[in-house]
Scaffold this motif. Sequence first.
Motif, PDB file in Angstrom:
ATOM      1  N   ALA A   1     -14.144 -12.163   6.434  1.00 30.60           N
ATOM      2  CA  ALA A   1     -15.509 -11.765   6.087  1.00 30.60           C
ATOM      3  C   ALA A   1     -15.479 -10.420   5.373  1.00 30.60           C
ATOM      4  O   ALA A   1     -14.959  -9.435   5.917  1.00 30.60           O
ATOM      5  N   ILE A   2     -16.036 -10.380   4.163  1.00 25.49           N
ATOM      6  CA  ILE A   2     -16.086  -9.153   3.372  1.00 25.49           C
ATOM      7  C   ILE A   2     -17.532  -8.687   3.296  1.00 25.49           C
ATOM      8  O   ILE A   2     -18.400  -9.421   2.811  1.00 25.49           O
ATOM      9  N   PRO A   3     -17.821  -7.473   3.785  1.00 29.80           N
ATOM     10  CA  PRO A   3     -19.211  -6.988   3.751  1.00 29.80           C
ATOM     11  C   PRO A   3     -19.712  -6.852   2.320  1.00 29.80           C
ATOM     12  O   PRO A   3     -18.962  -6.487   1.408  1.00 29.80           O
ATOM     13  N   LEU A   4     -20.991  -7.166   2.126  1.00 30.92           N
ATOM     14  CA  LEU A   4     -21.643  -7.017   0.830  1.00 30.92           C
ATOM     15  C   LEU A   4     -22.761  -5.987   0.932  1.00 30.92           C
ATOM     16  O   LEU A   4     -23.410  -5.887   1.986  1.00 30.92           O
ATOM     17  N   PRO A   5     -23.022  -5.215  -0.110  1.00 22.96           N
ATOM     18  CA  PRO A   5     -22.273  -5.194  -1.368  1.00 22.96           C
ATOM     19  C   PRO A   5     -20.933  -4.479  -1.188  1.00 22.96           C
ATOM     20  O   PRO A   5     -20.791  -3.636  -0.298  1.00 22.96           O
ATOM     21  N   THR A   6     -19.985  -4.795  -2.030  1.00 23.08           N
ATOM     22  CA  THR A   6     -18.668  -4.167  -1.948  1.00 23.08           C
ATOM     23  C   THR A   6     -18.584  -2.969  -2.889  1.00 23.08           C
ATOM     24  O   THR A   6     -19.339  -2.851  -3.841  1.00 23.08           O
ATOM     25  N   ARG A   7     -17.647  -2.082  -2.596  1.00 25.58           N
ATOM     26  CA  ARG A   7     -17.336  -1.012  -3.553  1.00 25.58           C
ATOM     27  C   ARG A   7     -16.636  -1.623  -4.766  1.00 25.58           C
ATOM     28  O   ARG A   7     -15.870  -2.567  -4.610  1.00 25.58           O
ATOM     29  N   PRO A   8     -16.845  -1.082  -5.963  1.00 26.49           N
ATOM     30  CA  PRO A   8     -16.024  -1.516  -7.098  1.00 26.49           C
ATOM     31  C   PRO A   8     -14.548  -1.254  -6.788  1.00 26.49           C
ATOM     32  O   PRO A   8     -14.197  -0.217  -6.210  1.00 26.49           O
ATOM     33  N   GLY A   9     -13.687  -2.209  -7.142  1.00 24.29           N
ATOM     34  CA  GLY A   9     -12.281  -2.069  -6.775  1.00 24.29           C
ATOM     35  C   GLY A   9     -11.334  -2.563  -7.846  1.00 24.29           C
ATOM     36  O   GLY A   9     -11.700  -3.387  -8.694  1.00 24.29           O
ATOM     37  N   VAL A  10     -10.105  -2.060  -7.784  1.00 26.69           N
ATOM     38  CA  VAL A  10      -9.044  -2.448  -8.704  1.00 26.69           C
ATOM     39  C   VAL A  10      -7.761  -2.632  -7.906  1.00 26.69           C
ATOM     40  O   VAL A  10      -7.466  -1.845  -6.994  1.00 26.69           O
ATOM     41  N   TYR A  11      -6.999  -3.678  -8.241  1.00 35.42           N
ATOM     42  CA  TYR A  11      -5.683  -3.898  -7.643  1.00 35.42           C
ATOM     43  C   TYR A  11      -4.637  -3.843  -8.739  1.00 35.42           C
ATOM     44  O   TYR A  11      -4.749  -4.528  -9.760  1.00 35.42           O
ATOM     45  N   ARG A  12      -3.625  -2.995  -8.536  1.00 37.66           N
ATOM     46  CA  ARG A  12      -2.519  -2.869  -9.477  1.00 37.66           C
ATOM     47  C   ARG A  12      -1.229  -3.286  -8.790  1.00 37.66           C
ATOM     48  O   ARG A  12      -0.901  -2.796  -7.708  1.00 37.66           O
ATOM     49  N   LYS A  13      -0.499  -4.186  -9.433  1.00 38.58           N
ATOM     50  CA  LYS A  13       0.722  -4.742  -8.840  1.00 38.58           C
ATOM     51  C   LYS A  13       1.926  -4.421  -9.712  1.00 38.58           C
ATOM     52  O   LYS A  13       1.899  -4.629 -10.935  1.00 38.58           O
ATOM     53  N   LEU A  14       2.987  -3.936  -9.082  1.00 37.82           N
ATOM     54  CA  LEU A  14       4.262  -3.712  -9.755  1.00 37.82           C
ATOM     55  C   LEU A  14       5.215  -4.835  -9.364  1.00 37.82           C
ATOM     56  O   LEU A  14       5.410  -5.113  -8.184  1.00 37.82           O
ATOM     57  N   ARG A  15       5.796  -5.500 -10.372  1.00 35.52           N
ATOM     58  CA  ARG A  15       6.793  -6.526 -10.121  1.00 35.52           C
ATOM     59  C   ARG A  15       7.737  -6.570 -11.319  1.00 35.52           C
ATOM     60  O   ARG A  15       7.413  -6.074 -12.407  1.00 35.52           O
ATOM     61  N   ARG A  16       8.885  -7.157 -11.108  1.00 35.42           N
ATOM     62  CA  ARG A  16       9.886  -7.171 -12.169  1.00 35.42           C
ATOM     63  C   ARG A  16       9.442  -8.058 -13.336  1.00 35.42           C
ATOM     64  O   ARG A  16       9.614  -7.706 -14.495  1.00 35.42           O
ATOM     65  N   ARG A  17       8.897  -9.230 -13.025  1.00 32.59           N
ATOM     66  CA  ARG A  17       8.445 -10.158 -14.051  1.00 32.59           C
ATOM     67  C   ARG A  17       6.927 -10.275 -14.023  1.00 32.59           C
ATOM     68  O   ARG A  17       6.280  -9.832 -13.084  1.00 32.59           O
ATOM     69  N   GLY A  18       6.372 -10.881 -15.043  1.00 38.90           N
ATOM     70  CA  GLY A  18       4.927 -11.007 -15.130  1.00 38.90           C
ATOM     71  C   GLY A  18       4.347 -12.109 -14.270  1.00 38.90           C
ATOM     72  O   GLY A  18       3.132 -12.283 -14.208  1.00 38.90           O
ATOM     73  N   SER A  19       5.199 -12.872 -13.594  1.00 33.37           N
ATOM     74  CA  SER A  19       4.736 -13.957 -12.737  1.00 33.37           C
ATOM     75  C   SER A  19       5.786 -14.187 -11.652  1.00 33.37           C
ATOM     76  O   SER A  19       6.846 -13.562 -11.658  1.00 33.37           O
ATOM     77  N   ILE A  20       5.471 -15.056 -10.722  1.00 35.60           N
ATOM     78  CA  ILE A  20       6.381 -15.496  -9.657  1.00 35.60           C
ATOM     79  C   ILE A  20       6.627 -14.434  -8.592  1.00 35.60           C
ATOM     80  O   ILE A  20       6.494 -14.677  -7.396  1.00 35.60           O
ATOM     81  N   ASP A  21       6.980 -13.214  -8.993  1.00 31.33           N
ATOM     82  CA  ASP A  21       7.564 -12.239  -8.067  1.00 31.33           C
ATOM     83  C   ASP A  21       6.593 -11.724  -7.017  1.00 31.33           C
ATOM     84  O   ASP A  21       5.391 -11.549  -7.269  1.00 31.33           O
ATOM     85  N   PHE A  22       7.156 -11.421  -5.837  1.00 27.92           N
ATOM     86  CA  PHE A  22       6.428 -10.663  -4.815  1.00 27.92           C
ATOM     87  C   PHE A  22       6.233  -9.231  -5.314  1.00 27.92           C
ATOM     88  O   PHE A  22       6.974  -8.760  -6.176  1.00 27.92           O
ATOM     89  N   PRO A  23       5.236  -8.529  -4.755  1.00 27.28           N
ATOM     90  CA  PRO A  23       5.022  -7.153  -5.211  1.00 27.28           C
ATOM     91  C   PRO A  23       6.158  -6.228  -4.761  1.00 27.28           C
ATOM     92  O   PRO A  23       6.563  -6.245  -3.606  1.00 27.28           O
ATOM     93  N   LEU A  24       6.651  -5.427  -5.695  1.00 35.29           N
ATOM     94  CA  LEU A  24       7.519  -4.312  -5.346  1.00 35.29           C
ATOM     95  C   LEU A  24       6.669  -3.131  -4.897  1.00 35.29           C
ATOM     96  O   LEU A  24       7.152  -2.210  -4.248  1.00 35.29           O
ATOM     97  N   LEU A  25       5.404  -3.213  -5.249  1.00 35.40           N
ATOM     98  CA  LEU A  25       4.428  -2.188  -4.914  1.00 35.40           C
ATOM     99  C   LEU A  25       3.061  -2.722  -5.308  1.00 35.40           C
ATOM    100  O   LEU A  25       2.921  -3.366  -6.349  1.00 35.40           O
TER     101      LEU A  25
END
Length: 323
Positions: free
Chosen positions: A210-234
Amino acid sequence: MTTMPLPPFEYHTPTTLAEAVGLLAGSPRAALVAGGTDLLPKMKRRQVKPTTLVSLAAIPDLRGITTTGDACVIGASTLLADLASSDAVPPMLATAAGDVASPQIRNAATIGGNLCLDTRCNWADMSDGWRQASGYCMKDGGETCWVAPRGDRCWAISSTDLAPVVIALDASVRLVSARGERVVPAEDLYRNDGIAYLTKDPDEILVDVAIPLPTRPGVYRKLRRRGSIDFPLLGVAAAVACDDEGTCTSARLVVGGVSSAPVRVHAAEAHLVGRRLTDDTIEEVAGLVSSPIRPQDNTDIGSRYRKWMIAVQATRALTELRS
């Protein structure tokens, strides 16, 4: 090419939550399976050895997205592909779901499975023959964590993309067992322990988020070796609310892929509140996000680079939010 067959097990497909809870309570060595995209490979590598699998795929009540006046409720069996294409969930969550693995995996994997994803480590996620020859690590029943041999704990890392996001969005999760149900903040679902990484009991089923509404504006940034497939390194999840003058009124900053649990950086949040997202403020906050975190050498990219990239990804996330 050597094949890795699955070990023998019983497979159950309950059609109601009550039936699934009963099966789980009656089988001490049972495991839940939704998409199976992480569990089944681990079974092939003999990292986990359940004798019973309880599938959640045939329980319709566990799938779907419902929006009420004050919350967005997501069933645990909702596919990541459905989240990634949904306008009903917060954009940051849709982005993070779309960053997981590949289209094929997102069409099988679920939000509940990703939130409960097992911790990972270069030493643990190898074939059984490799692990046996090298010496089983602490996560594998041995006595030593080969990442930090002088320590007394397992340093396997949390590699779920969605956990930092739902924590940043102040979400809660509902857990159900034969003993009843309880609702806990998503932040409290995780424990900084590579082996006992969840506070969820083995007989509990994560039913929804359950996510409370309204939500704060948010951004997720993912570091991975390739542009797909990989788990996050960060992974960095930033959710920031500002007033009409652009001054931050509340913030949540969460880092994943660097510890056995997602790391919420309270000092950085407190520093941001009451300030505008200027270049100087973003630089200061990014430094505070990075400061307390010490990644270990347990991925295929060194800890120094991942440490350096924490501030870089935090800067990018906050700059995008300002835009």
